[in-house]
Design a protein around this motif. Structure first.
Motif, PDB file in Angstrom:
ATOM      1  N   ASP A  89       0.859  -1.187   0.000  1.00  0.00           N
ATOM      2  CA  ASP A  89       0.000   0.000   0.000  1.00  0.00           C
ATOM      3  C   ASP A  89       0.899   1.241   0.000  1.00  0.00           C
ATOM      4  O   ASP A  89       1.570   1.531   0.984  1.00  0.00           O
ATOM      5  N   SER A  90       0.903   1.952  -1.117  1.00  0.00           N
ATOM      6  CA  SER A  90       1.812   3.093  -1.277  1.00  0.00           C
ATOM      7  C   SER A  90       1.193   4.424  -0.888  1.00  0.00           C
ATOM      8  O   SER A  90       1.840   5.463  -0.984  1.00  0.00           O
ATOM      9  N   ARG A  91      -0.061   4.407  -0.450  1.00  0.00           N
ATOM     10  CA  ARG A  91      -0.760   5.667  -0.215  1.00  0.00           C
ATOM     11  C   ARG A  91      -0.123   6.509   0.889  1.00  0.00           C
ATOM     12  O   ARG A  91      -0.026   7.739   0.751  1.00  0.00           O
ATOM     13  N   ALA A  92       0.328   5.885   1.962  1.00  0.00           N
ATOM     14  CA  ALA A  92       0.931   6.665   3.051  1.00  0.00           C
ATOM     15  C   ALA A  92       2.191   7.366   2.561  1.00  0.00           C
ATOM     16  O   ALA A  92       2.433   8.531   2.906  1.00  0.00           O
ATOM     17  N   ALA A  93       2.997   6.676   1.753  1.00  0.00           N
ATOM     18  CA  ALA A  93       4.224   7.288   1.235  1.00  0.00           C
ATOM     19  C   ALA A  93       3.896   8.442   0.301  1.00  0.00           C
ATOM     20  O   ALA A  93       4.570   9.487   0.311  1.00  0.00           O
ATOM     21  N   ASN A 101       5.369  18.624   0.703  1.00  0.00           N
ATOM     22  CA  ASN A 101       5.654  19.364  -0.535  1.00  0.00           C
ATOM     23  C   ASN A 101       6.978  18.920  -1.151  1.00  0.00           C
ATOM     24  O   ASN A 101       7.810  19.744  -1.544  1.00  0.00           O
ATOM     25  N   ALA A 102       7.169  17.616  -1.219  1.00  0.00           N
ATOM     26  CA  ALA A 102       8.438  17.065  -1.687  1.00  0.00           C
ATOM     27  C   ALA A 102       8.723  17.458  -3.131  1.00  0.00           C
ATOM     28  O   ALA A 102       7.857  17.340  -3.999  1.00  0.00           O
ATOM     29  N   ASP A 103       9.940  17.930  -3.363  1.00  0.00           N
ATOM     30  CA  ASP A 103      10.385  18.199  -4.724  1.00  0.00           C
ATOM     31  C   ASP A 103      10.973  16.922  -5.305  1.00  0.00           C
ATOM     32  O   ASP A 103      10.867  15.841  -4.708  1.00  0.00           O
ATOM     33  N   ILE A 104      11.586  17.034  -6.475  1.00  0.00           N
ATOM     34  CA  ILE A 104      12.148  15.852  -7.127  1.00  0.00           C
ATOM     35  C   ILE A 104      13.132  15.136  -6.206  1.00  0.00           C
ATOM     36  O   ILE A 104      13.132  13.903  -6.117  1.00  0.00           O
ATOM     37  N   ILE A 110      12.386   9.047  -1.204  1.00  0.00           N
ATOM     38  CA  ILE A 110      11.378   8.042  -0.841  1.00  0.00           C
ATOM     39  C   ILE A 110      11.496   6.826  -1.756  1.00  0.00           C
ATOM     40  O   ILE A 110      11.447   5.676  -1.293  1.00  0.00           O
ATOM     41  N   PHE A 111      11.649   7.067  -3.048  1.00  0.00           N
ATOM     42  CA  PHE A 111      11.823   5.947  -3.975  1.00  0.00           C
ATOM     43  C   PHE A 111      13.048   5.116  -3.596  1.00  0.00           C
ATOM     44  O   PHE A 111      12.998   3.877  -3.632  1.00  0.00           O
ATOM     45  N   ARG A 112      14.130   5.754  -3.233  1.00  0.00           N
ATOM     46  CA  ARG A 112      15.344   5.016  -2.898  1.00  0.00           C
ATOM     47  C   ARG A 112      15.175   4.212  -1.614  1.00  0.00           C
ATOM     48  O   ARG A 112      15.734   3.105  -1.488  1.00  0.00           O
ATOM     49  N   PHE A 113      14.427   4.743  -0.670  1.00  0.00           N
ATOM     50  CA  PHE A 113      14.134   4.002   0.557  1.00  0.00           C
ATOM     51  C   PHE A 113      13.469   2.677   0.209  1.00  0.00           C
ATOM     52  O   PHE A 113      13.775   1.633   0.805  1.00  0.00           O
ATOM     53  N   ARG A 133      13.899   9.353   8.136  1.00  0.00           N
ATOM     54  CA  ARG A 133      14.863   9.583   7.057  1.00  0.00           C
ATOM     55  C   ARG A 133      14.686  10.985   6.464  1.00  0.00           C
ATOM     56  O   ARG A 133      15.662  11.651   6.115  1.00  0.00           O
ATOM     57  N   LEU A 134      13.438  11.407   6.371  1.00  0.00           N
ATOM     58  CA  LEU A 134      13.154  12.711   5.778  1.00  0.00           C
ATOM     59  C   LEU A 134      13.156  13.840   6.804  1.00  0.00           C
ATOM     60  O   LEU A 134      12.886  14.988   6.462  1.00  0.00           O
ATOM     61  N   GLY A 135      13.429  13.497   8.057  1.00  0.00           N
ATOM     62  CA  GLY A 135      13.451  14.515   9.101  1.00  0.00           C
ATOM     63  C   GLY A 135      12.079  15.047   9.430  1.00  0.00           C
ATOM     64  O   GLY A 135      11.927  16.228   9.777  1.00  0.00           O
ATOM     65  N   GLN A 136      11.079  14.167   9.337  1.00  0.00           N
ATOM     66  CA  GLN A 136       9.699  14.585   9.565  1.00  0.00           C
ATOM     67  C   GLN A 136       9.146  13.984  10.844  1.00  0.00           C
ATOM     68  O   GLN A 136       9.501  12.865  11.227  1.00  0.00           O
ATOM     69  N   ASN A 137       8.244  14.717  11.478  1.00  0.00           N
ATOM     70  CA  ASN A 137       7.580  14.280  12.694  1.00  0.00           C
ATOM     71  C   ASN A 137       6.292  13.555  12.310  1.00  0.00           C
ATOM     72  O   ASN A 137       5.415  14.140  11.684  1.00  0.00           O
TER      73      ASN A 137
END
Length: 214
Positions: A89-93, A101-104, A110-113, A133-137
């Protein structure tokens, strides 16, 4: 608040469940020098809308698809490791990409993870690791989840309205270019846009069908 897709702008449609989306993004340095908006959409919703079947729903096609993705990665020299389960299920990612607001570069991380490290972002542990990994809470992202979910649904509906039927898909000058192997065609059309107006392209684009659809 959700935002609509600007049809006049170039877009790149993807779903993190797609290994070919990963492989195409890893070739970003070869893309046309245009500001493509990386736009997540739900691949399963596309299949349901157009009446298609996912590759992973057919046993022999599933095996071929995974082998082909691995072959292409080796051929292109791109690090590749399948996640422990597929599909997942890819929806959460994808909602994470929208909420931040992820840029390229963020989308690529995320793809590399998933596809370089072979991680599953759909489990609680995997998603927590991805957020870290993305530094997000994670708590902050949970609060933004409803808005991101609505945006993902709107993206998908508007992509369907443009005729998008799969991922990865480039949308450029009102035209669709589907698949990792469509990159040479995108590059050619970016340089020579009048090719699409040529007599033979117009002829094959308007061919009648001798078979009625089911």
């Amino acid at each position: 608040m959700t935002h609509g897709i600007e049809a006049a702008q170039p877009h790149w449609f993807y779903d993190f469940v797609s290994p070919f989306s990963y492989l195409l993004l890893e070739q970003h340095d070869k893309w046309p020098t245009l500001a493509f908006n990386a736009t997540p959409i739900e691949l399963d919703t596309l299949y349901r809308h157009w009446g298609g079947r996912a590759a992973y729903s057919l046993p022999t096609k599933r095996i071929f698809t995974y082998r082909h993705a691995l072959f292409r990665a080796e051929q292109l020299g791109i690090p590749f490791r399948m996640p422990p389960v597929h599909p997942f299920d890819s929806r959460a990612a994808m909602q994470l990409a929208l909420a931040t607001n992820a840029d390229i570069q963020g989308v690529r991380e995320i793809f590399r993870f998933i596809w370089r490290e072979g991680r599953d972002p759909s489990t609680a542990e995997g998603f927590a690791s991805l957020c870290e990994r993305l530094g997000q809470n994670g708590d902050v992202l949970q609060a933004a989840n409803a808005t991101a979910q609505a945006q993902l649904q709107r993206n998908t509906a508007e992509a369907i309205a443009l005729g998008v039927f799969g991922v990865p898909t480039f949308y450029l000058d009102g035209q669709l270019f589907w698949g990792e192997d469509a990159l040479p065609m995108v590059l050619y059309c970016a340089r020579t846009p009048n090719w699409l107006e040529s007599k033979e392209v117009q002829r094959v684009s308007a061919l009648p069908s001798a078979v009625k659809p089911d």
